[in-house]
Write a protein that holds these residues in place. Sequence first.
Motif, mmCIF file in Angstrom:
data_model
loop_
_atom_site.group_PDB
_atom_site.id
_atom_site.type_symbol
_atom_site.label_atom_id
_atom_site.label_comp_id
_atom_site.label_asym_id
_atom_site.label_seq_id
_atom_site.Cartn_x
_atom_site.Cartn_y
_atom_site.Cartn_z
ATOM 1 N N ASP A 63 -38.548 2.507 -22.135
ATOM 2 C CA ASP A 63 -37.968 3.538 -21.483
ATOM 3 C C ASP A 63 -36.609 3.958 -21.989
ATOM 4 N N THR A 64 -36.483 5.271 -21.982
ATOM 5 C CA THR A 64 -35.161 5.764 -22.373
ATOM 6 C C THR A 64 -33.848 5.483 -21.338
ATOM 7 N N LEU A 65 -32.816 5.597 -21.698
ATOM 8 C CA LEU A 65 -31.652 5.557 -20.677
ATOM 9 C C LEU A 65 -32.015 6.182 -19.176
ATOM 10 N N VAL A 66 -32.781 7.351 -19.299
ATOM 11 C CA VAL A 66 -32.893 8.099 -18.197
ATOM 12 C C VAL A 66 -34.198 7.626 -17.421
ATOM 13 N N SER A 67 -35.226 7.074 -18.167
ATOM 14 C CA SER A 67 -36.476 6.686 -17.536
ATOM 15 C C SER A 67 -36.223 5.316 -17.004
ATOM 16 N N MET A 68 -35.134 4.413 -17.409
ATOM 17 C CA MET A 68 -34.912 3.303 -16.925
ATOM 18 C C MET A 68 -34.024 3.329 -15.725
ATOM 19 N N LEU A 69 -33.434 4.073 -15.376
ATOM 20 C CA LEU A 69 -32.319 4.440 -14.122
ATOM 21 C C LEU A 69 -33.086 4.100 -13.110
ATOM 22 N N PRO A 342 -16.642 6.091 -17.866
ATOM 23 C CA PRO A 342 -17.542 5.619 -17.021
ATOM 24 C C PRO A 342 -18.864 5.719 -17.839
ATOM 25 N N LEU A 343 -19.226 6.591 -18.630
ATOM 26 C CA LEU A 343 -20.704 6.727 -18.708
ATOM 27 C C LEU A 343 -20.977 5.913 -19.990
ATOM 28 N N GLN A 344 -20.175 5.499 -20.856
ATOM 29 C CA GLN A 344 -20.535 4.851 -22.086
ATOM 30 C C GLN A 344 -20.096 3.439 -21.933
ATOM 31 N N ILE A 345 -19.252 3.135 -21.105
ATOM 32 C CA ILE A 345 -18.897 1.609 -20.938
ATOM 33 C C ILE A 345 -19.224 1.137 -19.597
ATOM 34 N N ILE A 346 -18.655 1.585 -18.257
ATOM 35 C CA ILE A 346 -18.643 1.162 -17.052
ATOM 36 C C ILE A 346 -20.167 1.168 -16.678
ATOM 37 N N VAL A 347 -20.763 2.343 -16.455
ATOM 38 C CA VAL A 347 -22.067 2.541 -15.898
ATOM 39 C C VAL A 347 -23.199 1.360 -16.729
ATOM 40 N N PRO A 348 -23.203 1.448 -18.174
ATOM 41 C CA PRO A 348 -24.069 0.824 -18.828
ATOM 42 C C PRO A 348 -23.966 -0.965 -18.572
ATOM 43 N N ILE A 349 -22.628 -1.316 -18.505
ATOM 44 C CA ILE A 349 -22.524 -2.638 -18.057
ATOM 45 C C ILE A 349 -22.788 -3.255 -16.651
ATOM 46 N N ILE A 350 -22.509 -2.251 -15.560
ATOM 47 C CA ILE A 350 -23.240 -2.632 -14.352
ATOM 48 C C ILE A 350 -24.741 -2.303 -14.312
ATOM 49 N N LEU A 351 -25.109 -1.443 -14.931
ATOM 50 C CA LEU A 351 -26.851 -1.601 -15.202
ATOM 51 C C LEU A 351 -27.276 -2.847 -15.780
ATOM 52 N N LEU A 352 -26.607 -3.137 -16.762
ATOM 53 C CA LEU A 352 -27.045 -4.490 -17.525
ATOM 54 C C LEU A 352 -26.841 -5.412 -16.468
ATOM 55 N N CYS A 353 -25.795 -5.595 -15.731
ATOM 56 C CA CYS A 353 -25.864 -6.968 -14.801
ATOM 57 C C CYS A 353 -26.890 -6.755 -13.614
#
Length: 366
Positions: A63-69, A342-353
């Motif tokens: 998955d790309t970033l978009v398809s994994m969301l 938000p898009l390069q730090i906060i959102v990816p960290i939340i997604l990983l959690c």
Amino acid sequence: MKEKISGLQLFYVIAGFEFGTAMLFGLGAEAKQDAWLVIVIGMLSSLILMGVFTQLSLYYPNDTLVSMLPKIIGKYLSYPVIIIYIIHFIYSAARACRDFGELIVSTILIETPIVFVIGSFMVLMIYCLRGGVETFGRMGEMVFPIYIMSMIVIWILLFSVEDFNFKNLTPVLGNGIKPILNEVYPNIINFPFGETIIMMMFFPFLNNKRIIRTVGMSVILCGGLLLALNFIFILSVLGPELYGTSEFPLLRATRMVSIADFLERFDALIILMMVAGVFFKVGGWTFGASVAISQLFKINNTKSILLALGTLITPLSLLIGTDFVEHLEIGFNYFVPYFHVPLQIIVPIILLCIAFIRKKINPENS
């Protein structure tokens, strides 16, 4: 996804993307002679960020970033986030085009309208990207060595400048650590390092998914060290004061090269580097946007999407600032803190959690 790209090709493309326009700007200027330290600390901090990107891609290797969301936060919640990422990719491509256009019309094509310069470049860019990720990867193999060779030649030439002096880098930490940290967060960790989030749009095309982390970390380390070395050379020639007041400090330093009052004006090398760097930068953002749009709207043919993006990015690059100074101010004062963070730090960290919790609770369906 039938098209594949090798780990080395992806490294070339994203390392070139990371250098892109960053080589030419006076990054970390507020830290004076410690600007190179800003890059080093930014690089080390960004290894953690790349760890987040690569772990997400290892959880969802196809998955790309978009398809994994949608798989992480659900179908409906993911739609607005995906659209914001698409806007981010398109706007970032337009910003890189504006940087390129401003340098070209201020150096070699002074009488040429900037719209013609950017438009011509985008025609070539879209032509390349329509060949698919494999073509882009092969172009990376051709262009990246030229970029690195140009850079090495420039560094060698800078040694010949009469004012070249490593003492311009002293005293190290002369103003303390605070100016350095103020430059690293949020600016340098986001531009250029955080922008490597675009790799997540390329990872599914890798022919060997096991090297995702190796490629990601190599890009950050290689890019950071070369950028730091570049700024050491520029500071040694210009000194911290001139470095901080120049729009394009590398160009200014190169113009000071004069060998036996005969070999001068090596601007062409800088232009060559800029064309190569923007090729990777705009290509990466545009490819990411086209894949994101095709996955969001389930369009199989990305060629028509690329044509639409090409016609959109060119005028957008001219509308984002009335002049170059305003364009840079918008970038560092508004775009970095309110979009990049938000898009390069906060959102990816939340997604990983969330992805980590999903994997633990239900490994089969996550």
